[in-house]
Design an enzyme around this catalytic site. Structure first.
Site, short mmCIF file in Angstrom:
data_model
loop_
_atom_site.label_atom_id
_atom_site.label_comp_id
_atom_site.label_asym_id
_atom_site.label_seq_id
_atom_site.Cartn_x
_atom_site.Cartn_y
_atom_site.Cartn_z
N HIS A 80 0.82 -1.20 0.00
CA HIS A 80 0.00 0.00 0.00
C HIS A 80 0.86 1.25 0.00
CE1 HIS A 80 -3.17 -2.75 1.13
NE2 HIS A 80 -4.04 -1.78 1.00
N1 LIG Z 1 -12.64 -10.15 0.75
C1 LIG Z 1 -13.67 -9.33 0.50
N2 LIG Z 1 -14.77 -9.77 -0.15
C2 LIG Z 1 -15.80 -8.94 -0.41
N3 LIG Z 1 -15.82 -7.65 -0.05
C3 LIG Z 1 -14.76 -7.16 0.61
C4 LIG Z 1 -13.64 -7.95 0.91
N4 LIG Z 1 -12.72 -7.18 1.55
C5 LIG Z 1 -13.26 -5.95 1.63
N5 LIG Z 1 -14.48 -5.94 1.06
C6 LIG Z 1 -15.39 -4.80 0.93
O1 LIG Z 1 -14.62 -3.64 0.67
C7 LIG Z 1 -15.06 -2.59 1.53
C8 LIG Z 1 -13.91 -1.64 1.86
O2 LIG Z 1 -13.47 -0.99 0.68
P1 LIG Z 1 -12.34 0.13 0.73
O3 LIG Z 1 -12.51 0.96 1.96
O4 LIG Z 1 -12.40 0.86 -0.56
O5 LIG Z 1 -11.01 -0.72 0.79
P2 LIG Z 1 -9.91 -0.84 1.96
O6 LIG Z 1 -10.53 -1.71 3.04
O7 LIG Z 1 -8.75 -1.49 1.31
O8 LIG Z 1 -9.62 0.54 2.45
C9 LIG Z 1 -15.61 -3.29 2.76
O9 LIG Z 1 -16.58 -2.50 3.39
C10 LIG Z 1 -16.19 -4.57 2.19
O10 LIG Z 1 -17.55 -4.44 1.80
#
Ligand SMILES: Nc1ncnc2c1ncn2[C@@H]1O[C@H](COP(=O)(O)OP(=O)(O)O)[C@@H](O)[C@H]1O
Ligand SMILES: Nc1ncnc2c1ncn2[C@@H]1O[C@H](COP(=O)(O)OP(=O)(O)O)[C@@H](O)[C@H]1O
Ligand SMILES: [Mg+2]
Ligand SMILES: [Mg+2]
Ligand SMILES: [Mg+2]
Ligand SMILES: [Mg+2]
Lengths: 136, 212, 136, 212
Positions: free
Chosen positions: A10
């Site tokens: 990241h």
């Molecule tokens: N393995 C996964 N399968 C399905 N959805 C996921 C998974 N990991 C995260 N998410 C979804 O991604 C969302 C978060 O997205 P985002 O905030 O853009 O990414 P990050 O967590 O990397 O900051 C979570 O609320 C969830 O709904």
């Protein structure tokens, strides 16, 4: 040609520092270590197209071992494989090794000319010296 | 007729809703994540719309493919590869289909996208992710079309199912993504990805209304 | 008071970037994460006296979990314990967890008020999500 | 009489030898490590001498303690905590001893230092580390003193044992420290830490000659 390495993080700063640490183990030796780190704006994030490019750059035909920090770095790396040609894809290993500790072991092993599976195995052993020493 | 223009309208409407709800999505992510989901998805969807604007006339699959690759590149967080894979697999499902503008083809594409999200994220329903909104929405769409309902109505049912699924994430304990680090403490908050996935389905209901 | 964390690395840039990544998991929440990284000249290396100072700064009475990158970082951390008073020393855990992945889990857990042993256990689990996902 | 002045002379002579052999130590480390052992130890020992210069008259234990803390702080690499622990434990062994200037007290201090290196590094003899020079040197010192040899002669035997131990590291496979990452490829090179440990013992033989 030696196995190429790709560091997915990241954080660009984290990836660059990890590569510097690993290169410290290779005085005077060559090793391809590509970095795909940070989001398009340079913030914290990952970009599957950048990972696909890094894998392509690291691949000299003998395969690539990819190390990732965590979470969406893994999802982006998997997505990157989907963007690559089949013949390249099957030469790539996405390693669940510890990013920093695994990279050091992988770099030393790859630079010595080991094949992809041995490099990946060495990455997975990354915590072994620390665990043996601390008894964890 | 769900043609390239209709799909472009869907993507645009999703971008509009994400931009409108940007702060709310980020607020949800600040409770159980890293407070970037609104910013991530707004950046990604703004870029997707720009990419579609820059692209000359393309078929339905190409619209979704461009959206996919733009999201994959620009979102940065987990939702990037996940929505990216959704659109990529949906594009694949439309590619080479005799009549991609048929509502049944749309339903198959959405199902392929959902399967892509599952394959990529390895989450199950109930893990408190976008799947908890997307999954029920897909099921509702399929059921309604199978029951002979018109596309409008089927998409309306899907949007309702998505919203219900989103709301149902509140008491759940996250088992995938960043929120899972919080363990039990992730309960009591709506999942940000389930909230954005609901916007995706609502955008379809709005943009594709009257196209069945 | 929450458990304090200390990041020991050969590389200041690596430690700072790892802390930034971990803090990203804690929007609006407080967590003490001290860094002891780099040699006296800012090059790659570790300094046991700096580690002892970082542990002292991180300790609020409920203990400290120390994460290290590898090799001499571990030796320096152990030497740092030798420089500390007995009562502080027995509140410190040197963790064999993966530096980056362990820090993220430890930071989230410590910020939630968990005790030292739970924080250390969470650090050790750092690779679990990546391994589960990649099946490694 | 191995008093504070004699121990200071030992530290100075070690610093001088390390500075002289700096490039050779780094060359050895570039074959099986990260090419910094000479620079690390030269920086550390230069700082140790400066710290001793800045310190007003101190007892034997204090001389070794200052050397220890300076090395711990300034060396940077694995040899910092290892030599630091050597001098720290040696200082501890001299502290409060009725006659710290007695050769037997010196031998006990060196043995305590060696035990400290083992406790810290968890290496065994044969692992291709500084221990492979320091261990035999300690044994030779003890044996010679037990056999009633004068300190000069005993330190000469220790220096010879260290050099032999250093040379014997060449065919070994490293099992501790950075060089262990190389596995079999670490064979065929002398260990840099064994080379610097030999300088430490040679420095004792030179600086403490005629002080027994
Ligand atoms: N393995 C996964 N399968 C399905 N959805 C996921 C998974 N990991 C995260 N998410 C979804 O991604 C969302 C978060 O997205 P985002 O905030 O853009 O990414 P990050 O967590 O990397 O900051 C979570 O609320 C969830 O709904
Ligand atoms: N665990 C250990 N036990 C004993 N000696 C060790 C150990 N690890 C490393 N060494 C010694 O340290 C030397 C390397 O020192 P140096 O180059 O200064 O540190 P680094 O390896 O951190 O760069 C090795 O040649 C070896 O003799
Ligand atoms: Mg987020
Ligand atoms: Mg994020
Ligand atoms: Mg070295
Ligand atoms: Mg070094």
């Amino acid at each position: 040609m030696p196995v190429g390495l790709v560091v997915v993080s990241h954080s660009r700063a984290l990836a660059d520092a990890a590569v510097e640490l690993a290169r410290g183990m290779l005085p005077g030796r060559e090793q391809v270590i590509e970095v795909a780190a940070g989001d398009v704006d340079g913030g914290l994030g990952t970009d599957a197209t950048a990972i696909a490019d890094a894998v392509t750059a690291a691949d000299s035909g003998d395969g690539v071992v990819v190390l990732m920090d965590l979470g969406s770095a893994v999802l982006s790396a998997e997505t990157a494989l989907e963007l690559l040609d089949d013949d390249v894809r099957e030469r790539v290993v996405l390693s669940p090794a510890p990013l920093v500790e695994g990279l050091v072991g992988a770099a030393v092993t790859a630079a010595a000319g080991a094949d992809r599976d041995r490099v990946a195995a060495e990455a997975l052993r990354g915590l072994a010296p620390k665990q043996a020493h601390l008894g964890g | 007729m769900v043609d390239a223009e209709a799909l472009t309208a869907w993507v645009r409407e999703f971008a509009r809703l994400v931009h409108e709800q940007r702060d709310e999505l980020t607020r949800l992510d600040s409770a159980i994540g890293d407070a970037d989901h609104g910013a991530n998805l707004d950046r990604g969807m703004t870029a997707a719309v720009a990419a579609l604007d820059a692209q000359s006339a393309a078929g339905p699959a190409a619209v979704l493919k461009t959206t996919a690759t733009t999201l994959i590149k620009t979102v940065g967080g987990a939702s990037g590869p996940l929505y990216g894979t959704f659109f990529l697999r949906a594009a694949g499902a439309l590619d080479g289909v005799p009549d991609p503008t048929d509502p049944a083809a749309l339903a198959r594409a959405v199902r392929a996208g959902l399967d892509g999200v599952v394959a990529r994220g390895k989450a199950e329903r109930g893990d408190k992710t976008m799947l908890d909104a997307l999954g029920p929405a897909c099921d509702a769409l399929d059921e309604a079309l199978a029951a002979g309902k018109p596309l409008d109505e089927a998409l309306g049912a899907a949007a309702q199912a998505a919203a219900d699924g989103r709301d149902a994430t509140e008491p759940l304990v996250a088992r995938k993504g960043r929120a899972s680090y919080l363990g039990e403490r992730s309960a009591g908050h709506v999942d940000p990805g389930a909230a954005s996935a609901t916007l995706l389905v609502q955008a379809a209901a709005t943009a594709l209304a009257g196209r069945g």
